[in-house]
Design a protein around this motif. Sequence first.
Motif, PDB file in Angstrom:
ATOM      1  N   THR A 291      51.699 -36.742 -28.513  1.00 42.53           N
ATOM      2  CA  THR A 291      51.681 -36.639 -27.050  1.00 42.53           C
ATOM      3  C   THR A 291      51.950 -35.209 -26.600  1.00 42.53           C
ATOM      4  O   THR A 291      51.308 -34.708 -25.661  1.00 42.53           O
ATOM      5  CB  THR A 291      52.730 -37.583 -26.450  1.00 42.53           C
ATOM      6  OG1 THR A 291      52.442 -38.924 -26.842  1.00 42.53           O
ATOM      7  CG2 THR A 291      52.736 -37.494 -24.937  1.00 42.53           C
ATOM      8  N   LEU A 294      48.696 -33.067 -27.423  1.00 41.67           N
ATOM      9  CA  LEU A 294      47.537 -33.440 -26.619  1.00 41.67           C
ATOM     10  C   LEU A 294      47.748 -33.150 -25.137  1.00 41.67           C
ATOM     11  O   LEU A 294      46.827 -32.698 -24.444  1.00 41.67           O
ATOM     12  CB  LEU A 294      47.218 -34.926 -26.821  1.00 41.67           C
ATOM     13  CG  LEU A 294      46.678 -35.313 -28.202  1.00 41.67           C
ATOM     14  CD1 LEU A 294      46.403 -36.811 -28.271  1.00 41.67           C
ATOM     15  CD2 LEU A 294      45.399 -34.530 -28.515  1.00 41.67           C
ATOM     16  N   SER A 295      48.951 -33.396 -24.630  1.00 42.76           N
ATOM     17  CA  SER A 295      49.202 -33.137 -23.212  1.00 42.76           C
ATOM     18  C   SER A 295      49.139 -31.650 -22.906  1.00 42.76           C
ATOM     19  O   SER A 295      48.574 -31.245 -21.879  1.00 42.76           O
ATOM     20  CB  SER A 295      50.566 -33.706 -22.807  1.00 42.76           C
ATOM     21  OG  SER A 295      51.603 -33.113 -23.578  1.00 42.76           O
ATOM     22  N   LEU A 298      45.496 -30.633 -23.015  1.00 45.30           N
ATOM     23  CA  LEU A 298      44.763 -31.186 -21.869  1.00 45.30           C
ATOM     24  C   LEU A 298      45.063 -30.391 -20.601  1.00 45.30           C
ATOM     25  O   LEU A 298      44.143 -30.084 -19.820  1.00 45.30           O
ATOM     26  CB  LEU A 298      45.142 -32.656 -21.674  1.00 45.30           C
ATOM     27  CG  LEU A 298      44.448 -33.377 -20.507  1.00 45.30           C
ATOM     28  CD1 LEU A 298      42.937 -33.355 -20.702  1.00 45.30           C
ATOM     29  CD2 LEU A 298      44.963 -34.800 -20.373  1.00 45.30           C
TER      30      LEU A 298
END
Length: 623
Positions: A291, A294-295, A298
């Motif tokens: 997480t 990826l966060s 992103l």
Amino acid sequence: MTFTAFLRALNQVLAAGIGITALSLWLYALTFNLRNRVTFAYSVVLLAVALTFGGESLGSASASPALADLWYRLQWLGAILLPAAYVHFADALLATTGRPSRGRRRLSVRLLYAAAGGFAALLGSNRLLGPFIADAPLPYHTATRWTALFALYYLGTMAWAWVNFVRAYRRTVVRASRRRMAYLLLGALAPTLGAFPYATFLGNLTASAPHFFWLLATLSNLFTTLLLVLMAYAVAFFGVAWPDRVVRVRLVHWLLRGPVAASTALALTTAVRRMGARYLGQPYTVLVPLTMVLSFLLVEHLIGATAPLWEPLLGGWQSNSLLAALHRLEDHLFTQEDVAQFLEAVLAALCDQLRVPTAFIAVVEEGNLSLLVAVGEGPPLPETPPHLLAEAASQRGLLRWDGYLLTPLHHRESGALLGVLGFPSDANLDAEARATLRALAERAALALTYHARGRAAAHALQALTRPDDFIPRLRAVARYDQQKVLATPEELPPSAELAQWVKDALSHYWGGPKLSRSPLTRLQVIQQAMEDGHEDASQAVRSVLRDAVERLRPEGERRFTTEWLLYNILEMKFLQGRKVREVAQRLALSEANFYRKQRIALEEVVRVLLEMEAEARQEKHRQ
């Protein structure tokens, strides 16, 4: 999860976000504009805020009471530093509006920093704080008599700082200056109200009214985050020569790619960790690092994808066609390296199609052909006969020249001869080969046309980047003190770019691109040295820098004393080219102290160089 637990988790994330934001803005200040006194004082404020909220966040998340005690002491250290930093900041702000200190305010700032050092000593000796209560909803230290004294010191010092803030606001006259000063004063509420360690004085409230306490703490942290960013926006304009639009875009980029990305990743990671502890029985699973990564990626992707939408609004490019064209210039400009890479591909395709071992493209420079790019192995270009360029300019067909076939390359618009494309004359030119040759020659001519446009644009833009940056520096000091508009160039602080150019040129004093291609060559004093001594650019820059260093030489025989320190650093490190360790040992300095003294010495060279530039301009004006 209960509502209280949710507010407590949200409060931890917000406290960590404030610490991240303050640390990021502190690094921003260190990177771009630490020379300005307002920005330097503001960086101390940010450091105190980062310590305060970073300590609170880490302490509230720590499972070990001993470790939590240590982190909450770090929070107190930031709170101790903050009042003195605030008075320092307010004093610098008031001086910026044309009310400099006559000595008393600066003395009081030093005394307050000394008082902060005294409270820090009490903190380290366990006298400032009482026992640590680790089992409370919000862990805290109990108060002592010294804690009460600090609270009075905090309130009194902050009140004094705010008196100076209001005085600075009242001294601004222009509407834009008053608006920015109002932003700054509103933003300054955040550290004043949000950084004080209330839990020490309201510890019982966390147990008796947890809902009210955590709701109040959450709203306070939200309020602090917004006002801290607002304060950073107002301070970002102090002392910088960039236009306002550039400051806005840079600051927003920094905030989005730093605090926003990091805080988002932290918030999502915390949520995944707590959900794992509740539903899976394990707080740390493979989803936690996944997480986080990826966060972060992103958010960075979203910033890059949406930048074309919000950058024109912040930078004013939508309403200004010139700025929009300049912004697109980097993407469409063909440099010589870009042209060479493209033309190499063209020539490689030509060699494959014609089955020849070599090919080249030469451009017209000063009535002769100069090789721009070549592929394969071939003999060097012979000297261009006078009639060849005339023939190439007047016709479009193939020309023979010393064993080569040449295809003239003309400007797509003006028709002027840009260069020639050449290959061995024994090539087999059937109909297909001739069609390929025409297509590749057109592409080569188009690339040279773009390159010619780029060179013309670069020459036109060079005037904007010359060291004569009087107006930008004047704008930087006159944003809040309009009387500074009357300042002379000698009264203004030197630009950071000029200092970097001097350092670069001295680092390549005995030869190198930072000397031969130095922007200092556009200074009037350098131009005058080139005219008087008929020197090339490198020799002129070297001569002027040597004269500037010699002006710093004290009178008498050379000694290794404090009076001679700056000159000895410059002469031994740059003019003689000795190594840092050798010079530091000879001058009895540590390497860290050597670099500090070297920075001061370089600032002195910049000051002398500006004096020499003013003298050169005055002499030219008399002529």
